[in-house]
Design a protein around this motif. Structure first.
Motif, PDB file in Angstrom:
ATOM      1  N   TYR A  31      54.415 -73.483 -59.716  1.00  0.00           N
ATOM      2  CA  TYR A  31      55.125 -72.825 -58.608  1.00  0.00           C
ATOM      3  C   TYR A  31      55.791 -71.502 -59.005  1.00  0.00           C
ATOM      4  N   PRO A  32      56.543 -71.467 -60.122  1.00  0.00           N
ATOM      5  CA  PRO A  32      57.203 -70.202 -60.473  1.00  0.00           C
ATOM      6  C   PRO A  32      56.203 -69.105 -60.822  1.00  0.00           C
ATOM      7  N   LEU A  33      54.976 -69.484 -61.216  1.00  0.00           N
ATOM      8  CA  LEU A  33      53.982 -68.463 -61.538  1.00  0.00           C
ATOM      9  C   LEU A  33      53.495 -67.774 -60.267  1.00  0.00           C
ATOM     10  N   ILE A  34      53.471 -68.529 -59.173  1.00  0.00           N
ATOM     11  CA  ILE A  34      52.947 -67.973 -57.927  1.00  0.00           C
ATOM     12  C   ILE A  34      54.061 -67.310 -57.131  1.00  0.00           C
ATOM     13  N   ILE A  35      55.158 -68.024 -56.993  1.00  0.00           N
ATOM     14  CA  ILE A  35      56.259 -67.481 -56.210  1.00  0.00           C
ATOM     15  C   ILE A  35      57.375 -67.097 -57.159  1.00  0.00           C
ATOM     16  N   LYS A  36      57.588 -65.796 -57.275  1.00  0.00           N
ATOM     17  CA  LYS A  36      58.450 -65.325 -58.350  1.00  0.00           C
ATOM     18  C   LYS A  36      59.883 -65.059 -57.900  1.00  0.00           C
ATOM     19  N   ASN A  37      60.309 -65.705 -56.820  1.00  0.00           N
ATOM     20  CA  ASN A  37      61.686 -65.472 -56.377  1.00  0.00           C
ATOM     21  C   ASN A  37      62.658 -66.153 -57.330  1.00  0.00           C
ATOM     22  N   ALA A  38      63.816 -65.510 -57.525  1.00  0.00           N
ATOM     23  CA  ALA A  38      64.832 -66.133 -58.376  1.00  0.00           C
ATOM     24  C   ALA A  38      65.373 -67.358 -57.649  1.00  0.00           C
ATOM     25  N   PRO A  39      65.434 -68.506 -58.351  1.00  0.00           N
ATOM     26  CA  PRO A  39      65.813 -69.753 -57.674  1.00  0.00           C
ATOM     27  C   PRO A  39      67.245 -69.746 -57.141  1.00  0.00           C
ATOM     28  N   LEU A  40      68.120 -68.949 -57.742  1.00  0.00           N
ATOM     29  CA  LEU A  40      69.505 -69.000 -57.291  1.00  0.00           C
ATOM     30  C   LEU A  40      69.892 -67.765 -56.473  1.00  0.00           C
ATOM     31  N   ALA A  41      68.884 -66.937 -56.113  1.00  0.00           N
ATOM     32  CA  ALA A  41      69.199 -65.742 -55.338  1.00  0.00           C
ATOM     33  C   ALA A  41      69.697 -66.145 -53.949  1.00  0.00           C
ATOM     34  N   ILE A  42      70.807 -65.554 -53.554  1.00  0.00           N
ATOM     35  CA  ILE A  42      71.351 -65.872 -52.234  1.00  0.00           C
ATOM     36  C   ILE A  42      70.722 -64.910 -51.238  1.00  0.00           C
ATOM     37  N   ILE A  43      69.839 -65.442 -50.382  1.00  0.00           N
ATOM     38  CA  ILE A  43      69.128 -64.556 -49.473  1.00  0.00           C
ATOM     39  C   ILE A  43      69.654 -64.652 -48.052  1.00  0.00           C
ATOM     40  N   GLY A  44      70.241 -65.771 -47.695  1.00  0.00           N
ATOM     41  CA  GLY A  44      70.662 -65.934 -46.304  1.00  0.00           C
ATOM     42  C   GLY A  44      72.147 -65.659 -46.136  1.00  0.00           C
ATOM     43  N   ARG A  45      72.480 -64.895 -45.113  1.00  0.00           N
ATOM     44  CA  ARG A  45      73.888 -64.734 -44.771  1.00  0.00           C
ATOM     45  C   ARG A  45      74.240 -65.834 -43.792  1.00  0.00           C
ATOM     46  N   GLY A  46      74.843 -66.872 -44.292  1.00  0.00           N
ATOM     47  CA  GLY A  46      75.116 -68.015 -43.423  1.00  0.00           C
ATOM     48  C   GLY A  46      74.602 -69.267 -44.088  1.00  0.00           C
ATOM     49  N   THR A  47      74.956 -70.420 -43.522  1.00  0.00           N
ATOM     50  CA  THR A  47      74.590 -71.670 -44.175  1.00  0.00           C
ATOM     51  C   THR A  47      73.487 -72.383 -43.421  1.00  0.00           C
ATOM     52  N   PHE A  48      72.665 -73.086 -44.201  1.00  0.00           N
ATOM     53  CA  PHE A  48      71.672 -74.022 -43.665  1.00  0.00           C
ATOM     54  C   PHE A  48      70.781 -73.425 -42.572  1.00  0.00           C
ATOM     55  N   PHE A  49      69.954 -72.427 -42.931  1.00  0.00           N
ATOM     56  CA  PHE A  49      68.946 -71.958 -41.981  1.00  0.00           C
ATOM     57  C   PHE A  49      67.834 -72.987 -41.952  1.00  0.00           C
TER      58      PHE A  49
END
Lengths: 417, 334
Positions: A31-49
């Motif tokens: 999975y990390p080889l294909i999707i290279k997003n940082a696992p702890l990056a905060i992308i959403g402004r707000g909780t529980f989308f």
């Protein structure tokens, strides 16, 4: 050796467990080889989308517009705003307003909305209506506005000098964009968590870290247990008494309590994933030690061991060559169980708030911990904790299956025929 | 009863030894960590606090209470003295409430929740396991996978599933707390009913998990016993099946009793975490609050009490085991 491995893979239970476990491992690595997003990056402004595909609405404006004439488009649009619950809500208001119930047909959208528009007064307070309910109707009314209109909407830009709105585009109700032509589309298969992180990416990373914690804890526990068990069982005498006394003490003192005490004493800042793993390993060797000792005691006076002694082999040699091979299968099985209970221990500890630091790495327990703190279970945000629970269950389930499979291979008494 | 004397004395002695060991561990583990625990705790507590004189007072009080400036042995004596007086100091997070006060209310909730649940789970699990071994075929085919699944789920996982299904989905039971938040504890019918309703989900989540593990253990024990020579012999003798089952069950039960004694610590640990899921006002939830509030005295006292509870439970089970197992009587009679 080869034969043993072949035999092990003939066991159905082991095979199922092994497949699940390998699949999990593969996902963790691939999975990390294909999707290279940082696992702890905060992308959403707000909780529980909620889970789904997120399409950038700004980018859709600039994209090529296609016209599709779909018959059910209008019906779907109305249904998304005016579901069964909303229709009943409208009816309830109208009935309370004094309109006879038999005149209201909630399945006829046009008539229902007509009645609503004619009678609804946002400031009118009906008897027995709470403030929250009043606001609900105001919101509902606002969302219904223009629902039946067949016109499109204008996109306008504010002129920098005059401040006047200038229309740049007109969007028809039958306009579509092709999602593959929109520049920014993000798929969040499991939505976001309370911090606004991508749950799936975080979960994959957390599974990896938790497995690592389990592995480190399992290896440490097995090594300590094996050493103590061998010493107690083979050397015997005073050594046996002392080790068994310590082992018995740690059997009755709950390991979970020790875990809590030690983790708390270490302090939040110094608690990394590896530290937690070591602490778990240090508190869970008891079962291995007991079991290994029992096995070694039964092996100690076998002929081949005595022969080895008479041949003048050293204690180390005897243990390595004449005893270890006999208990190897057992030790491996015990280690598998240690790994799975290590993962569970981390989860329990993290839910108590004593897990690894949150800023470094996610773990399955930490994800549970945050979901519980933000009351995801009460709010119905299933994607924040159900996938985590399923992953935990899959890991322990697959490991127990492997263990049972191995047990049946190495312990003929348990074989099913 | 004379034959049992040695066995009981042995067990009492063992209880005392483990008791002392638990206290020593509880004393020594936090002190093994580098740094002055009291200073560290007060520093953490002081973050964001403006009242420095108050903080200093807290520090002095704790330095005196734990005697951190004195040698280890003297500290230990002081610690023992405090415990003997039942004084665990004041809670940091709920200052000036004494720790004993906080724990007093939560112990009752935990004891009333966990021990009935573990015992009920053990009984049901053993009965089902024995039935599976005896009936085989269909019943076994259903029970075994279910039990394996149950025993693989952590208790908190079961707690969450029950909470989501019965608390939030079906709305049969309340989702959190030990009683309705609008009630004050008293002995009215309404309050007792509220407690009973709130009791169900935590109780069954512990019971279900216990059933899984026990059923698997009992099944394999019972299968082993059913194939034993004495069963075959009894069959040849024409003894009724029902009577044989009684023997088998009794024999298979003994290891299960020992198993319960050995696993009770783990079970309590799991159940403590389950309490947190339901915000049940027991020791688990108190522990969580202690951790959140960096409340060292509270955590120290709570862990000590949990250990003592587990040790006592263990002791009681071993005593019962001594009475049930005829071999012990035989061994002591020599």
């Amino acid at each position: 050796m080869k034969h043993t491995i072949r035999q092990v893979f003939h066991s159905g239970k082991f095979l199922v467990g092994f497949s699940i476990f390998t699949a999990l491992l593969l996902i963790v690595f691939v999975y990390p080889l294909i999707i290279k997003n940082a696992p702890l990056a905060i992308i959403g402004r707000g909780t529980f989308f909620p889970p789904g595909t997120y399409v950038n609405s700004y980018d859709t404006i600039g994209s090529t517009q296609y016209t599709l004439m779909l018959d059910d488009a209008a019906a779907k649009r109305i249904a998304s705003k005016l579901g069964d619950q909303e229709r009943l809500g409208l009816k309830a208001w109208l009935v309370a307003d004094g309109i006879p119930e038999n005149q209201i047909d909630i399945s006829d959208t046009v008539k229902l909305l007509d009645l609503w528009v004619n009678h609804y007064d946002p400031n009118k307070e009906l008897a027995g209506m709470t403030y929250a309910k009043l606001q609900y109707y105001q919101r509902l009314d606002a969302s219904l506005e223009g629902l039946l209109s067949i016109k499109g909407v204008s996109i306008a830009v504010k002129n920098a000098q005059t401040g006047a709105l200038e229309e740049t585009q007109f969007v028809q109700q039958s306009d579509y964009v092709n999602i593959s032509q929109v520049a920014n589309v993000r798929v969040l298969p499991l939505g976001t968590d309370n911090f606004g992180r991508d749950v799936l990416t975080e979960l994959v990373k957390a599974t990896g870290v938790s497995l690592e914690i389990g592995l480190v804890a399992g290896i440490i526990a097995t090594l300590i247990g094996l050493t103590l068990g061998l010493l107690a069982g083979y050397v015997g005498g005073l050594m046996d008494d002392i080790i068994m006394f310590i082992t018995n003490l740690f059997t009755v003192i709950p390991g979970f309590v020790l875990l809590i005490l030690i983790s708390f004493s270490i302090g939040q800042d110094k608690r990394g994933a590896v530290t937690i793993a070591v602490v778990i390993g240090l508190t869970s060797w008891v079962w291995t030690a007991r079991a290994v000792r029992a096995q070694v005691v039964s092996l100690r006076n076998r002929d081949h061991v005595n022969l080895s002694k008479l041949s003048g082999h050293s204690v180390v040699h005897i243990i390595l060559a004449d005893i270890l091979p006999y208990i190897a299968s057992y030790v491996v099985m015990a280690m598998i169980l240690q790994i799975s209970s290590g993962i569970l221990a981390e989860a329990g500890l993290s839910i108590l708030g004593l897990g690894p630091r949150t800023t470094d790495v996610p773990t399955l327990g930490l994800m549970m911990n945050w979901a519980m703190i933000y009351q995801a279970q009460i709010l119905g945000k299933w994607w924040a904790y159900i996938p985590v629970l399923i992953t935990i269950a899959l890991i322990t389930f697959s490991m127990n299956l492997m263990n049972t499979g191995l047990d049946q291979v190495f312990n003929p008494a348990l074989r099913e025929d | 009863m004379k034959g049992y004397r040695k066995y009981f004395l042995n067990k009492v002695l063992w209880l005392l030894v483990t008791f002392v060991f638990a206290i020593v561990l509880n004393f020594i583990l936090p002190r093994l960590m580098p740094g002055d625990p009291v200073a560290a705790i007060t520093a953490k507590l002081a973050q964001g606090a403006t009242n420095t004189t108050g903080m200093q007072k807290v520090y002095q009080q704790y330095a005196e209470l734990f005697g951190t400036n004195k040698p280890m042995l003297e500290q230990f004596i002081l610690y023992i003295k405090n415990i003997a007086h039942g004084s665990f100091g004041f809670s940091f997070s709920q200052y000036p409430r004494p720790v004993v006060d906080i724990l007093k209310s939560s112990i009752m909730w935990t004891v009333c929740l966990q021990f009935p649940a573990i015992i009920v789970g053990w009984l049901i699990g053993n009965t089902l396991g024995a039935l599976a071994a005896y009936l085989k075929k269909g019943f076994d085919k259903v029970l075994m996978p279910v039990s394996i699944f149950l025993s693989n789920l952590p208790t908190f996982g079961m707690a969450i599933f029950l909470l989501v299904i019965f608390g939030i989905g079906l709305k049969w039971f309340p989702t959190s707390g030990g009683y309705g938040f609008d009630l004050i504890p008293n002995f009215s019918l309404k309050f007792i009913w509220s407690v009973i309703v709130h009791y169900q989900l935590p109780f069954w989540s512990i019971v279900l998990i216990a059933i899984g593990g026990q059923a698997i253990g009992m099944r394999s024990m019972a299968i082993y016993e059913l194939n034993a020579d004495y069963v075959k012999y009894s069959r040849f003798m024409g003894i009724k099946d029902r009577k044989i089952i009684g023997y088998v069950f009794r024999n298979a039960m003994l290891p299960q009793v020992t198993g319960l004694a050995l696993s009770i610590g783990t079970m309590v640990g799991g159940a403590l975490v389950a309490e947190i899921i339901f915000s049940y006002p027991g020791l688990g939830f108190t522990l969580l609050n202690g951790v959140m509030g960096q409340d060292y005295p509270l955590i120290s006292a709570a862990t000590l009490i949990i250990t003592l509870m587990v040790l006592s439970a263990n002791f009681i089970i071993e005593i019962l085991y001594g009475i049930i197992d005829p071999r012990i009587k035989a061994a002591q009679a020599d």
